[in-house]
Design a protein around this motif. Structure first.
Motif, PDB file in Angstrom:
ATOM      1  N   ASN A  31       0.833  -1.204   0.000  1.00  0.00           N
ATOM      2  CA  ASN A  31       0.000   0.000   0.000  1.00  0.00           C
ATOM      3  C   ASN A  31       0.868   1.255   0.000  1.00  0.00           C
ATOM      4  O   ASN A  31       1.915   1.293   0.660  1.00  0.00           O
ATOM      5  CB  ASN A  31      -0.908   0.018   1.234  1.00  0.00           C
ATOM      6  N   LEU A  32       0.410   2.254  -0.719  1.00  0.00           N
ATOM      7  CA  LEU A  32       1.045   3.573  -0.681  1.00  0.00           C
ATOM      8  C   LEU A  32       0.225   4.411   0.298  1.00  0.00           C
ATOM      9  O   LEU A  32      -0.874   4.863  -0.031  1.00  0.00           O
ATOM     10  CB  LEU A  32       1.051   4.202  -2.077  1.00  0.00           C
ATOM     11  N   LEU A  33       0.759   4.561   1.505  1.00  0.00           N
ATOM     12  CA  LEU A  33       0.028   5.263   2.560  1.00  0.00           C
ATOM     13  C   LEU A  33       0.553   6.686   2.689  1.00  0.00           C
ATOM     14  O   LEU A  33       1.765   6.913   2.614  1.00  0.00           O
ATOM     15  CB  LEU A  33       0.200   4.511   3.892  1.00  0.00           C
ATOM     16  N   GLY A  34      -0.361   7.605   2.885  1.00  0.00           N
ATOM     17  CA  GLY A  34       0.044   8.994   3.073  1.00  0.00           C
ATOM     18  C   GLY A  34       0.904   9.131   4.317  1.00  0.00           C
ATOM     19  O   GLY A  34       0.720   8.407   5.301  1.00  0.00           O
ATOM     20  N   ARG A  35       1.893  10.054   4.257  1.00  0.00           N
ATOM     21  CA  ARG A  35       2.760  10.256   5.418  1.00  0.00           C
ATOM     22  C   ARG A  35       2.581  11.642   6.020  1.00  0.00           C
ATOM     23  O   ARG A  35       3.150  11.940   7.059  1.00  0.00           O
ATOM     24  CB  ARG A  35       4.217  10.055   5.018  1.00  0.00           C
ATOM     25  N   ARG A  36       1.831  12.497   5.324  1.00  0.00           N
ATOM     26  CA  ARG A  36       1.652  13.859   5.835  1.00  0.00           C
ATOM     27  C   ARG A  36       0.310  14.387   5.358  1.00  0.00           C
ATOM     28  O   ARG A  36      -0.327  13.785   4.493  1.00  0.00           O
ATOM     29  CB  ARG A  36       2.782  14.752   5.317  1.00  0.00           C
ATOM     30  N   THR A  37      -0.090  15.500   5.940  1.00  0.00           N
ATOM     31  CA  THR A  37      -1.346  16.132   5.547  1.00  0.00           C
ATOM     32  C   THR A  37      -1.044  17.160   4.474  1.00  0.00           C
ATOM     33  O   THR A  37      -0.101  17.943   4.617  1.00  0.00           O
ATOM     34  CB  THR A  37      -1.986  16.810   6.775  1.00  0.00           C
ATOM     35  N   GLY A  38      -1.801  17.149   3.409  1.00  0.00           N
ATOM     36  CA  GLY A  38      -1.578  18.144   2.359  1.00  0.00           C
ATOM     37  C   GLY A  38      -2.082  17.673   1.017  1.00  0.00           C
ATOM     38  O   GLY A  38      -2.972  16.815   0.939  1.00  0.00           O
ATOM     39  N   SER A  39      -1.483  18.222  -0.011  1.00  0.00           N
ATOM     40  CA  SER A  39      -1.903  17.904  -1.373  1.00  0.00           C
ATOM     41  C   SER A  39      -1.617  16.438  -1.699  1.00  0.00           C
ATOM     42  O   SER A  39      -0.707  15.822  -1.146  1.00  0.00           O
ATOM     43  CB  SER A  39      -1.145  18.824  -2.343  1.00  0.00           C
ATOM     44  N   GLY A  40      -2.410  15.889  -2.616  1.00  0.00           N
ATOM     45  CA  GLY A  40      -2.209  14.506  -3.042  1.00  0.00           C
ATOM     46  C   GLY A  40      -1.269  14.385  -4.216  1.00  0.00           C
ATOM     47  O   GLY A  40      -1.151  13.317  -4.819  1.00  0.00           O
ATOM     48  N   ARG A  41      -0.574  15.447  -4.523  1.00  0.00           N
ATOM     49  CA  ARG A  41       0.355  15.430  -5.651  1.00  0.00           C
ATOM     50  C   ARG A  41       1.378  14.307  -5.494  1.00  0.00           C
ATOM     51  O   ARG A  41       1.945  14.125  -4.414  1.00  0.00           O
ATOM     52  CB  ARG A  41       1.091  16.770  -5.709  1.00  0.00           C
ATOM     53  N   VAL A  42       1.613  13.601  -6.568  1.00  0.00           N
ATOM     54  CA  VAL A  42       2.475  12.423  -6.490  1.00  0.00           C
ATOM     55  C   VAL A  42       3.788  12.677  -7.233  1.00  0.00           C
ATOM     56  O   VAL A  42       3.804  13.336  -8.263  1.00  0.00           O
ATOM     57  CB  VAL A  42       1.738  11.185  -7.054  1.00  0.00           C
ATOM     58  N   THR A  43       4.865  12.173  -6.684  1.00  0.00           N
ATOM     59  CA  THR A  43       6.152  12.204  -7.379  1.00  0.00           C
ATOM     60  C   THR A  43       6.796  10.822  -7.282  1.00  0.00           C
ATOM     61  O   THR A  43       6.501  10.055  -6.373  1.00  0.00           O
ATOM     62  CB  THR A  43       7.128  13.239  -6.770  1.00  0.00           C
ATOM     63  N   GLY A  44       7.662  10.533  -8.226  1.00  0.00           N
ATOM     64  CA  GLY A  44       8.450   9.298  -8.165  1.00  0.00           C
ATOM     65  C   GLY A  44       7.854   8.121  -8.913  1.00  0.00           C
ATOM     66  O   GLY A  44       8.432   7.031  -8.907  1.00  0.00           O
ATOM     67  N   LYS A  54      -6.486  10.707  -5.329  1.00  0.00           N
ATOM     68  CA  LYS A  54      -7.046  11.505  -4.232  1.00  0.00           C
ATOM     69  C   LYS A  54      -6.355  12.872  -4.204  1.00  0.00           C
ATOM     70  O   LYS A  54      -5.135  12.953  -4.243  1.00  0.00           O
ATOM     71  CB  LYS A  54      -6.854  10.773  -2.899  1.00  0.00           C
ATOM     72  N   SER A  55      -7.146  13.904  -4.112  1.00  0.00           N
ATOM     73  CA  SER A  55      -6.553  15.246  -4.189  1.00  0.00           C
ATOM     74  C   SER A  55      -5.890  15.654  -2.879  1.00  0.00           C
ATOM     75  O   SER A  55      -5.045  16.540  -2.864  1.00  0.00           O
ATOM     76  CB  SER A  55      -7.612  16.275  -4.601  1.00  0.00           C
ATOM     77  N   ARG A  56      -6.241  14.976  -1.782  1.00  0.00           N
ATOM     78  CA  ARG A  56      -5.646  15.315  -0.497  1.00  0.00           C
ATOM     79  C   ARG A  56      -5.001  14.083   0.125  1.00  0.00           C
ATOM     80  O   ARG A  56      -5.516  12.977   0.033  1.00  0.00           O
ATOM     81  CB  ARG A  56      -6.702  15.844   0.488  1.00  0.00           C
ATOM     82  N   CYS A  57      -3.892  14.326   0.767  1.00  0.00           N
ATOM     83  CA  CYS A  57      -3.150  13.262   1.443  1.00  0.00           C
ATOM     84  C   CYS A  57      -3.288  13.451   2.958  1.00  0.00           C
ATOM     85  O   CYS A  57      -3.448  14.577   3.432  1.00  0.00           O
ATOM     86  CB  CYS A  57      -1.681  13.402   1.027  1.00  0.00           C
ATOM     87  N   ALA A  58      -3.244  12.360   3.693  1.00  0.00           N
ATOM     88  CA  ALA A  58      -3.244  12.440   5.163  1.00  0.00           C
ATOM     89  C   ALA A  58      -2.448  11.247   5.674  1.00  0.00           C
ATOM     90  O   ALA A  58      -2.342  10.229   4.976  1.00  0.00           O
ATOM     91  CB  ALA A  58      -4.674  12.393   5.692  1.00  0.00           C
ATOM     92  N   PRO A  59      -1.874  11.353   6.870  1.00  0.00           N
ATOM     93  CA  PRO A  59      -1.078  10.233   7.383  1.00  0.00           C
ATOM     94  C   PRO A  59      -1.920   8.953   7.438  1.00  0.00           C
ATOM     95  O   PRO A  59      -3.023   8.955   7.976  1.00  0.00           O
ATOM     96  CB  PRO A  59      -0.661  10.713   8.780  1.00  0.00           C
ATOM     97  N   GLY A 115       2.459  14.727  -1.883  1.00  0.00           N
ATOM     98  CA  GLY A 115       2.526  16.036  -1.246  1.00  0.00           C
ATOM     99  C   GLY A 115       3.483  16.948  -1.975  1.00  0.00           C
ATOM    100  O   GLY A 115       4.335  16.497  -2.737  1.00  0.00           O
ATOM    101  N   GLU A 116       3.331  18.247  -1.755  1.00  0.00           N
ATOM    102  CA  GLU A 116       4.230  19.226  -2.367  1.00  0.00           C
ATOM    103  C   GLU A 116       5.583  19.160  -1.683  1.00  0.00           C
ATOM    104  O   GLU A 116       5.685  18.782  -0.516  1.00  0.00           O
ATOM    105  CB  GLU A 116       3.648  20.644  -2.198  1.00  0.00           C
ATOM    106  N   MET A 117       6.605  19.559  -2.425  1.00  0.00           N
ATOM    107  CA  MET A 117       7.958  19.560  -1.851  1.00  0.00           C
ATOM    108  C   MET A 117       8.015  20.412  -0.585  1.00  0.00           C
ATOM    109  O   MET A 117       8.667  20.072   0.387  1.00  0.00           O
ATOM    110  CB  MET A 117       8.962  20.125  -2.875  1.00  0.00           C
TER     111      MET A 117
END
Lengths: 399, 399
Positions: free
Chosen positions: A327-340, A357-362, A393-395
């Motif tokens: 699973n790719l689990l969110g690690r922070r709260t913020g944008s759902g922007r993906v990199t990598g 998902k447009s928003r990420c959360a831990p 998330g954003e940089m």
């Protein structure tokens, strides 16, 4: 619901599926249904949801508002209704059935599953092995049960728990009050108690059951959980044949005893001596079965669609020796922007699934990767490496 | 184009793909792109198109109207543009490039492919084997060429031909005039002539090429054509290793010599003695590569998306010993209503793909089935049986 979509379905008898819920499970169900010529639409509480990328979404204020859900479905004359989560009240499902909708799994099945205490009772009543459990209406009842079963015990919410939300392990009498408060017992939330199961590993099995009772069962997989959240799924689980046969039998029997139609996820505990207990029955396609998209002849999603439309079920056999999902689990709260993603895709045998998902959360499930390989160990190394490449998330949000 | 979709892409740098064309190839490209987190939208001349089931469609009056296509793309700031057919004029593609869009394959590549006479010249110029060919500007030029090459010869439209539309086999001097008229030579349509290739079988190869020149090549397949329409694809083709290696090399060289980026379909003729000629180069995912969805590690569609987004290419290896695809071709004019899917799905190893076309016509590609199996013969028997189960049109239209 786009009126146009519905009209076309009715006119041409194109099979049409309405999914209650618009999350990643709905998204993957839609991906399986559309190639087979099935029109898909979703009902969700907001339009910006993972399934909204590829299916029209009818927005309802809440699942409790049965009238709104009924109105969302009006005009979709011949559609079959299914669901991707267990949080839709029985009353809403029953209201649809009363108006003549075919709903799979039906309200009678869902009623027996949504309330986890009732679920445990039904499974135990069918002679299936489950950890010891009991209703508790006051915190004072807990210590007595725990003395009988042995500490620790697990206090659980009867409804609406997922990913460990709604569970509390109680290690001794001193932890009773805080667990009771934390789970909302003091505010009247219905809780129940389970004996802590001395398991060595956690297993899962997907079962797809047709309305005529025919069943297919997927390979038994091992799930690696941390903090009650599934992190990895290893397929197939390395088990003695007798244990894996028994797990498959228990899983099928569990789905049968609630009259389930569609794909169900059955979570099991495996004890040191090979004992098996059913931990939980999920009345829907399940995170532990995502590996089936690439690894099995017919995925859990395609078989769910086939089952609810009354079509024959497909083979659940694996097409590859091994598959591991991470699973790719969110690690922070913020944008759902993906990199990598491009780094992950450079690893052989890796398939990336992002949920949009447009928003990420831990801890939020943002996507998953599945790696295929000649052995579970090799597939796992690839999947873990791929998952490490992908960030949300954003940089500027990096912590 | 939904303004909302585009805005989101630009804000979050979600990869975004605009497909020029909304047919089944666009539909299957979208199915591959969305799970990888890529937003997809299409440009098409009507909203009711196969890709419209799962992607927003911007409607343009015609492909010649470059201004309308440019306007359709405005607001999709970071999107990559690709295409699913070769009928979009070079001028329209060039107009997009001039405004800074990344278009793959680009107008320079498309210009060399759209005009089949120019395509043949470029391939021949690169030293690749093609049947003898010549420009013809008047019917009187045909007999002379044919005497030199030997009858029959094939008269072809330079542009806009597909599925045998725009081809005429001319068996002798008596057929010249009628072929010339039938293909529109009398109205000034540009035609050219090819020697009839004494082929024994027809082969095809998909090649995906990245912008940096890296290439992957899919297994060589055999295509079974009737009336110039592909009916079946057998994967892999049963060939001497040397022949299949040579076919793969020719295909890669063909894509390289036009500077192609993305997945290309290369059709070849195989002569009795193992000679190979390139018949045609299609600058897009190709019907002969649909089998890759289930049979290969990474499908032609996923690799196309990876290539145009600048992501690493995936493995083209087959995951199963054999796969056979059979096209579901319309047999009558009328509704696109489908029956018999459930019968097809009851056959082991069968995957059904329906394109969601609302209207059926004789020879129209309405869907396809792919069957996997331990041998080509077994996969073929399954696929043929499955295809026989599926019918398009209302019962009242049965002839």
């Amino acid at each position: 619901m786009e009126e146009e979509e519905c009209r076309e379905s009715r006119d041409s008898t194109t099979p049409s599926l309405v999914i209650l819920g618009g999350g990643q499970l709905a998204r993957m169900l839609a991906m399986a249904a559309i190639p087979m010529g099935c029109r898909v639409s979703c009902v969700e509480r907001e339009a910006d949801c993972p399934a909204g990328w590829l299916a029209p979404v009818a927005v309802v204020p809440s699942w409790e508002d049965a009238g709104a859900v009924v109105r969302a479905l009006e005009g979709c004359g011949s559609a079959v209704v299914t669901l991707e989560n267990e949080f839709i009240p029985d009353g809403t499902l029953a209201a649809l059935e009363e108006r003549g909708w075919r709903v799979w799994p039906g309200s009678a099945t869902m009623r027996q599953i949504r309330d986890k205490l009732l679920q445990k009772s039904v499974l135990a009543g069918a002679g299936l092995p489950v950890p010891a459990f009991a209703e508790v209406q006051a915190p004072e009842e807990i210590a007595g049960r725990a003395e009988a079963w042995g500490w620790p015990v697990v206090l659980k919410a009867r409804c609406h728990g997922y990913d460990g939300k709604g569970n509390a392990t109680v290690r001794g009498p001193g932890e009773v009050e805080s667990a009771w408060r934390r789970l909302g017992g003091a505010e009247g939330r219905s809780l129940y108690l389970e004996a802590f199961c001395p398991f060595e590993r956690e297993l899962a099995v997907q079962v797809t059951r047709a309305a005529d009772g025919r069943c297919v069962v997927y390979p038994v997989v091992e799930t690696i959980q941390r903090d009650h959240i599934c992190h990895e799924v290893l397929a197939p689980a390395e088990l003695p044949v007798a244990v894996s046969q028994r797990a498959a039998e228990l899983a099928q029997e569990a789905v049968r005893c609630v009259g389930g139609v569609g794909t169900f996820g059955v979570e099991l505990f495996l004890g040191r001596g090979g004992q098996l207990w059913i931990n939980e029955l999920a009345p829907r396609v399940h995170n532990s079965g995502h590996y089936t998209i690439e690894a099995c002849e017919c995925s859990q999603f395609e078989n769910h669609v086939r089952a609810v439309l009354g079509w024959p079920l497909g083979s659940t056999a694996m097409r590859v020796p091994a598959a591991v999902m991470v699973n790719l689990l969110g690690r922070r709260t913020g944008s759902g922007r993906v990199t990598g993603v491009e780094k992950a895709l450079a690893i052989p045998g890796v398939h990336v699934h992002l949920y949009g998902k447009s928003r990420c959360a831990p801890g939020r499930k943002m996507g998953h990767v599945t790696a295929l390989g000649p052995t579970v160990a090799e597939a796992r190394a690839r999947a873990v490496e791929a998952a490490r490449c992908i960030e949300f998330g954003e940089m500027s949000e990096v912590i």
